[in-house]
Write a protein that holds these residues in place. Structure first.
Motif, PDB file in Angstrom:
ATOM      1  N   THR A 163     -14.833  -6.964  16.621  1.00 16.55           N
ATOM      2  CA  THR A 163     -14.420  -7.882  15.556  1.00 16.55           C
ATOM      3  C   THR A 163     -14.678  -7.168  14.239  1.00 16.55           C
ATOM      4  OG1 THR A 163     -15.068  -9.795  16.884  1.00 16.55           O
ATOM      5  CG2 THR A 163     -14.721 -10.159  14.530  1.00 16.55           C
ATOM      6  N   ILE A 164     -13.616  -6.824  13.529  1.00 11.85           N
ATOM      7  CA  ILE A 164     -13.778  -6.047  12.292  1.00 11.85           C
ATOM      8  C   ILE A 164     -12.618  -6.354  11.352  1.00 11.85           C
ATOM      9  CG2 ILE A 164     -12.483  -3.951  12.900  1.00 11.85           C
ATOM     10  CD1 ILE A 164     -16.064  -3.949  11.484  1.00 11.85           C
ATOM     11  N   GLY A 165     -12.857  -6.210  10.049  1.00  9.53           N
ATOM     12  CA  GLY A 165     -11.808  -6.407   9.059  1.00  9.53           C
ATOM     13  C   GLY A 165     -12.225  -7.265   7.887  1.00  9.53           C
ATOM     14  N   GLY A 166     -13.136  -8.210   8.116  1.00  2.00           N
ATOM     15  CA  GLY A 166     -13.536  -9.121   7.047  1.00  2.00           C
ATOM     16  C   GLY A 166     -14.147  -8.413   5.853  1.00  2.00           C
ATOM     17  N   ASN A 167     -14.897  -7.323   6.112  1.00  2.77           N
ATOM     18  CA  ASN A 167     -15.520  -6.597   5.012  1.00  2.77           C
ATOM     19  C   ASN A 167     -14.579  -5.570   4.399  1.00  2.77           C
ATOM     20  OD1 ASN A 167     -18.185  -7.845   5.086  1.00  2.77           O
ATOM     21  ND2 ASN A 167     -18.364  -6.876   7.085  1.00  2.77           N
ATOM     22  N   ASP A 168     -13.670  -5.031   5.191  1.00  2.00           N
ATOM     23  CA  ASP A 168     -12.662  -4.131   4.621  1.00  2.00           C
ATOM     24  C   ASP A 168     -11.784  -4.868   3.615  1.00  2.00           C
ATOM     25  OD1 ASP A 168     -12.440  -1.352   6.298  1.00  2.00           O
ATOM     26  OD2 ASP A 168     -13.189  -2.964   7.569  1.00  2.00           O
ATOM     27  N   THR A 169     -11.478  -6.113   3.926  1.00  2.00           N
ATOM     28  CA  THR A 169     -10.595  -6.904   3.065  1.00  2.00           C
ATOM     29  C   THR A 169     -11.355  -7.725   2.031  1.00  2.00           C
ATOM     30  OG1 THR A 169     -10.612  -8.695   4.690  1.00  2.00           O
ATOM     31  CG2 THR A 169      -8.855  -7.063   4.877  1.00  2.00           C
ATOM     32  N   GLY A 170     -12.681  -7.825   2.195  1.00  2.00           N
ATOM     33  CA  GLY A 170     -13.501  -8.563   1.232  1.00  2.00           C
ATOM     34  C   GLY A 170     -13.271 -10.058   1.233  1.00  2.00           C
ATOM     35  N   LEU A 171     -12.846 -10.627   2.361  1.00  2.00           N
ATOM     36  CA  LEU A 171     -12.462 -12.038   2.361  1.00  2.00           C
ATOM     37  C   LEU A 171     -13.622 -12.996   2.128  1.00  2.00           C
ATOM     38  CD1 LEU A 171      -9.646 -12.256   5.056  1.00  2.00           C
ATOM     39  CD2 LEU A 171      -9.518 -12.949   2.664  1.00  2.00           C
ATOM     40  N   VAL A 172     -14.812 -12.653   2.619  1.00  4.95           N
ATOM     41  CA  VAL A 172     -15.951 -13.552   2.381  1.00  4.95           C
ATOM     42  C   VAL A 172     -16.262 -13.599   0.887  1.00  4.95           C
ATOM     43  CG1 VAL A 172     -18.418 -13.890   2.752  1.00  4.95           C
ATOM     44  CG2 VAL A 172     -16.945 -13.328   4.680  1.00  4.95           C
ATOM     45  N   GLY A 173     -16.261 -12.443   0.225  1.00  6.12           N
ATOM     46  CA  GLY A 173     -16.500 -12.415  -1.207  1.00  6.12           C
ATOM     47  C   GLY A 173     -15.444 -13.169  -1.989  1.00  6.12           C
ATOM     48  N   VAL A 174     -14.200 -13.049  -1.556  1.00  3.98           N
ATOM     49  CA  VAL A 174     -13.119 -13.792  -2.202  1.00  3.98           C
ATOM     50  C   VAL A 174     -13.364 -15.288  -2.060  1.00  3.98           C
ATOM     51  CG1 VAL A 174     -10.656 -14.330  -2.129  1.00  3.98           C
ATOM     52  CG2 VAL A 174     -11.414 -11.962  -1.934  1.00  3.98           C
ATOM     53  N   ALA A 175     -13.715 -15.721  -0.864  1.00  2.88           N
ATOM     54  CA  ALA A 175     -13.974 -17.141  -0.634  1.00  2.88           C
ATOM     55  C   ALA A 175     -15.126 -17.638  -1.506  1.00  2.88           C
ATOM     56  CB  ALA A 175     -14.272 -17.389   0.838  1.00  2.88           C
ATOM     57  N   GLN A 176     -16.153 -16.824  -1.670  1.00  5.97           N
ATOM     58  CA  GLN A 176     -17.279 -17.216  -2.516  1.00  5.97           C
ATOM     59  C   GLN A 176     -16.843 -17.389  -3.975  1.00  5.97           C
ATOM     60  OE1 GLN A 176     -19.915 -13.978  -1.590  1.00  5.97           O
ATOM     61  NE2 GLN A 176     -20.933 -15.088   0.066  1.00  5.97           N
ATOM     62  N   ASN A 177     -15.881 -16.582  -4.385  1.00  5.91           N
ATOM     63  CA  ASN A 177     -15.389 -16.681  -5.763  1.00  5.91           C
ATOM     64  C   ASN A 177     -14.428 -17.849  -5.970  1.00  5.91           C
ATOM     65  OD1 ASN A 177     -16.840 -14.414  -6.560  1.00  5.91           O
ATOM     66  ND2 ASN A 177     -15.151 -13.011  -6.124  1.00  5.91           N
ATOM     67  N   CYS A 178     -14.071 -18.506  -4.878  1.00  5.42           N
ATOM     68  CA  CYS A 178     -13.095 -19.594  -4.965  1.00  5.42           C
ATOM     69  C   CYS A 178     -13.724 -20.977  -5.059  1.00  5.42           C
ATOM     70  CB  CYS A 178     -12.142 -19.537  -3.766  1.00  5.42           C
ATOM     71  SG  CYS A 178     -10.900 -18.233  -3.900  1.00  5.42           S
ATOM     72  N   VAL A 179     -15.053 -21.038  -5.116  1.00 11.25           N
ATOM     73  CA  VAL A 179     -15.702 -22.345  -5.286  1.00 11.25           C
ATOM     74  C   VAL A 179     -15.219 -22.975  -6.583  1.00 11.25           C
ATOM     75  CG1 VAL A 179     -17.903 -23.491  -5.702  1.00 11.25           C
ATOM     76  CG2 VAL A 179     -17.728 -21.737  -3.924  1.00 11.25           C
ATOM     77  N   ASN A 180     -14.803 -24.222  -6.503  1.00  8.60           N
ATOM     78  CA  ASN A 180     -14.278 -24.939  -7.663  1.00  8.60           C
ATOM     79  C   ASN A 180     -14.847 -26.354  -7.651  1.00  8.60           C
ATOM     80  OD1 ASN A 180     -12.661 -25.663  -9.896  1.00  8.60           O
ATOM     81  ND2 ASN A 180     -11.032 -24.300  -9.175  1.00  8.60           N
ATOM     82  N   LEU A 181     -15.738 -26.639  -8.590  1.00 12.48           N
ATOM     83  CA  LEU A 181     -16.423 -27.929  -8.605  1.00 12.48           C
ATOM     84  C   LEU A 181     -15.626 -29.017  -9.308  1.00 12.48           C
ATOM     85  CD1 LEU A 181     -20.069 -26.709  -9.326  1.00 12.48           C
ATOM     86  CD2 LEU A 181     -18.976 -27.171  -7.115  1.00 12.48           C
ATOM     87  N   LEU A 182     -14.523 -28.648  -9.929  1.00 12.60           N
ATOM     88  CA  LEU A 182     -13.680 -29.626 -10.619  1.00 12.60           C
ATOM     89  C   LEU A 182     -12.304 -29.681  -9.957  1.00 12.60           C
ATOM     90  CD1 LEU A 182     -14.495 -28.719 -14.329  1.00 12.60           C
ATOM     91  CD2 LEU A 182     -15.406 -30.642 -12.992  1.00 12.60           C
ATOM     92  N   PRO A 183     -11.805 -30.861  -9.678  1.00 11.80           N
ATOM     93  CA  PRO A 183     -10.491 -30.954  -9.026  1.00 11.80           C
ATOM     94  C   PRO A 183      -9.347 -30.474  -9.903  1.00 11.80           C
ATOM     95  CG  PRO A 183     -11.255 -33.126  -9.719  1.00 11.80           C
ATOM     96  CD  PRO A 183     -12.400 -32.192  -9.935  1.00 11.80           C
ATOM     97  N   THR A 184      -9.629 -30.325 -11.184  1.00 17.75           N
ATOM     98  CA  THR A 184      -8.591 -29.859 -12.109  1.00 17.75           C
ATOM     99  C   THR A 184      -8.798 -28.401 -12.516  1.00 17.75           C
ATOM    100  OG1 THR A 184      -9.894 -30.697 -13.975  1.00 17.75           O
ATOM    101  CG2 THR A 184      -8.205 -32.170 -13.043  1.00 17.75           C
ATOM    102  N   GLY A 185      -9.681 -27.712 -11.805  1.00 17.48           N
ATOM    103  CA  GLY A 185      -9.972 -26.320 -12.152  1.00 17.48           C
ATOM    104  C   GLY A 185      -8.787 -25.408 -11.864  1.00 17.48           C
ATOM    105  N   THR A 186      -8.907 -24.186 -12.353  1.00 15.08           N
ATOM    106  CA  THR A 186      -7.851 -23.189 -12.126  1.00 15.08           C
ATOM    107  C   THR A 186      -7.912 -22.691 -10.697  1.00 15.08           C
ATOM    108  OG1 THR A 186      -7.993 -22.459 -14.425  1.00 15.08           O
ATOM    109  CG2 THR A 186      -6.933 -20.962 -12.867  1.00 15.08           C
ATOM    110  N   PRO A 187      -6.813 -22.706  -9.975  1.00 14.25           N
ATOM    111  CA  PRO A 187      -6.823 -22.204  -8.594  1.00 14.25           C
ATOM    112  C   PRO A 187      -7.290 -20.753  -8.523  1.00 14.25           C
ATOM    113  CG  PRO A 187      -4.804 -23.420  -9.024  1.00 14.25           C
ATOM    114  CD  PRO A 187      -5.496 -23.254 -10.345  1.00 14.25           C
TER     115      PRO A 187
END
Length: 304
Positions: A135-159
């Protein structure tokens, strides 16, 4: 007194029968000693597990191996070995591993502090290895880090999606496209080192249902679909390369339906940003790892 005559028994006594009897008596002892001295080298492991934190199971009790690798005795490799009755498992999965760590040492850290190194994962492979999971690829693509940067506490925030899309180009999609040839090289390397092994390559699971579940998992609906869409794009690349190399691909998205991070704690296989069981955020929990093992075992047993 002549050597060939015993005075009491008055029959010939020769050296040759005595020698034969002595040697015969020594043979069992010599064979036993040889058995204790063997083998000259340890038996090769029947099953070698390779991969990143999705496979290692960080924070799921109990820890085995380097603490910084987050390797659990209840990750899917250990559960699969138990299901298949595999006697020899070598699990070298490690959190943070990328394709380069198949052939290069991995520098480890714990709480931001250096924690030694893990050897190249390919060091575990031998010509006698019978089963390999990867199982490999998540760190090559940085998807966990991207997901962490996508936290949005406001429903009207910028996608979050807009941050990673510049000039109409999806930067995460570019990373996934760049990962695919690296995976091809990894699969070639496995085949070279373990030519007789059955090789199983897994995808990644269903992290969030369509439309998400803000605020329980605090990403906007458009970002929920984009993030899972990126996972699916990576899975497609993994599936293509597995097929091209004659290896078995395991789809974990389809059977994960109803078990994503939006579900009740008793139903979820993957945790959200705030885990509800002993597992790392945005990673499988023990139930998830157990079910991944069940799915993999089912496919291995169905196609022999």
């Amino acid at each position: 007194m002549p050597l060939t005559t015993h005075p009491r028994l008055r029959r010939p006594l020769t050296a040759r029968p005595l020698l034969r009897r002595s040697v015969a008596a020594l043979v069992p002892a010599a064979l036993a000693a040889l058995a204790l001295a063997a083998p000259a080298r340890a038996a090769a492991p029947a099953y070698v597990a390779l991969g990143d934190s999705m496979a290692s199971g960080p924070l799921i009790p109990d820890i085995t191996g380097p603490v910084a690798c987050g390797r659990s005795t209840h990750n899917y490799a250990h559960e699969l070995a138990s299901r298949l009755g595999v006697a020899g498992l070598t699990d070298v999965t490690c959190s943070g591993a990328a394709t380069k760590h198949m052939t290069e040492p991995q520098s480890l850290s714990l709480a931001g502090q250096p924690a030694g190194t893990a050897p190249p994962q390919f060091d575990a492979l031998t010509a006698d290895t019978k089963l390999v999971t990867l199982t490999i690829g998540g760190n090559d693509t940085g998807l966990v880090g991207v997901a962490q940067n996508c936290v949005n506490l406001l429903p009207t925030g910028t996608p979050c999606k807009t941050k990673y899309t510049q000039g109409g180009v999806d930067q995460v999609a570019q990373r996934i496209d760049a990962f695919e040839p690296k995976l091809s090289t990894v699969l070639d390397g496995i085949r070279q080192r373990a030519p007789e092994a059955r090789v199983v390559v897994t995808g990644y699971g269903l992290y969030i249902k369509p439309g998400g579940c803000w605020p329980a998992v605090p990403v906007l609906p458009v970002d929920a679909d984009w993030l899972q869409g990126s996972v699916n794009r990576m899975n497609a690349a993994i599936a293509r390369q597995a097929a091209a190399h004659g290896m078995t691909y395991i789809d974990l998205v389809t059977p994960s339906a109803g078990h994503d991070a939006c579900q009740a704690p008793s139903a979820k296989w993957l945790e959200g940003y705030v885990p509800t069981s002993a597992a790392a955020p945005l990673h499988p929990n023990r139930t998830g790892e157990e079910n991944y093992a069940r799915i993999i075992a089912g496919q291995l047993q169905a196609v022999r």
